[in-house]
Design an enzyme around this catalytic site. Sequence first.
Site, mmCIF file in Angstrom:
data_model
loop_
_atom_site.group_PDB
_atom_site.id
_atom_site.type_symbol
_atom_site.label_atom_id
_atom_site.label_comp_id
_atom_site.label_asym_id
_atom_site.label_seq_id
_atom_site.Cartn_x
_atom_site.Cartn_y
_atom_site.Cartn_z
ATOM 1 N NE ARG A 21 -3.834 -2.339 0.446
ATOM 2 C CZ ARG A 21 -4.527 -2.953 -0.484
ATOM 3 N NH1 ARG A 21 -4.253 -2.765 -1.780
ATOM 4 N NH2 ARG A 21 -5.506 -3.785 -0.166
ATOM 5 C CG ASP A 261 -4.659 -11.354 -2.728
ATOM 6 O OD1 ASP A 261 -4.085 -10.250 -2.810
ATOM 7 O OD2 ASP A 261 -5.751 -11.585 -3.280
#
Length: 379
Positions: A21, A261
């Site tokens: 992120r 993931d």
Amino acid sequence: MQKGDNIVKLPAFADLHVHLREPGFSYKETVASGSAAAAAGGYSDIFAMPNLNPVPDSVEHLEVQRRIIEASAAINVHPYCSITVGQRGCGELVDFGVLAGLAAGFSDDGKGIQSEETMREAMKRCRAAGSIIVAHCEVESLLCGGYIHAGEYAAAHGHKGICSESEYAEVERDIRLVEETGCRLHVCHVSTKESVGLIREAKRRGLPVTAETAPHYLLLDDSMLKESGSWKMNPPIRSAEDRTALLEGIADGTIDCIATDHAPHSAEEKSRGLAGSAFGIVGLETAFPLMYTFLVERGVIAMERLLELMSYAPRRIMNLPADDGSYTVFDLGEEYVIDPAKFLSKGKATPFEGWRVKGRCLKTVCNGKEVYNYAKDKA
């Protein structure tokens, strides 16, 4: 694997599919927090997806991410570049020749490449550059606003479903393009029985195709769904038949590796139920204990196979050294309940909250340097 009572020294794990992120969305996760979570989960190497701002679609944009990694990563973080400019899943392709030497591979994860011609050209350029396509396979025209699996739970509870074909149709297309171009292809987060069958057949024909699945697809099916954002991810948790096929796939070698993931979001973004929450859950700190407890302890796969799935195969796929002084130490006898409040990741959404597992990470060493110590962290 070295043993002493329940204390074992294992090869450090590698995860080919992680979302950190940063840059752009550091309220969800940072390189520092995400890599610390990985170290606490026994990982020495993680591969970072490119859904960032700026998207790593050029040398200049990739350098922004690389500077953050160099300054704050606790372990080895290998960035992917996007396939398309802006990671749009369509339009202009990135400069594979220039970026191949700087990135681990190329992915538009979160977006499937919708045009066959675009993917064909991407594969041609990627092969010429000696790299790998890491493919999120999803046909957007088949999504129809869905957000969980188009199965019995969706029908019974009035939810919009995502059909299995939205995944396997693009897996079929990409495998066909591999046969045409010779490009190496790694299929992300496999969730359907049809995808498993297509990948098994591709391997039988000797094509350069590898694949991953994730712990939530191996342990959960849509009959277990709850009305919570912690159960929403893309692709969605699918049927019991799909889960059985995935378990067979990891046992027989069709599926090469287990990736997490790891996709952290803020608590607010995951508080809107199945329909309104953001897609994605976290997994770096729970993957090994879940897989050990519910697959190895129950005799689904051997410990040696789990280490192949979580360490050796990911390293081979990405040409990482087999022995770089990295290892992790686990107490396989320690039982505890998964508590997201104790995660080092900023993301706390997991469908495994409250599950009792065995296997506590005591220490992780990366490139000969201790990067996590449970006793020190607990103190």
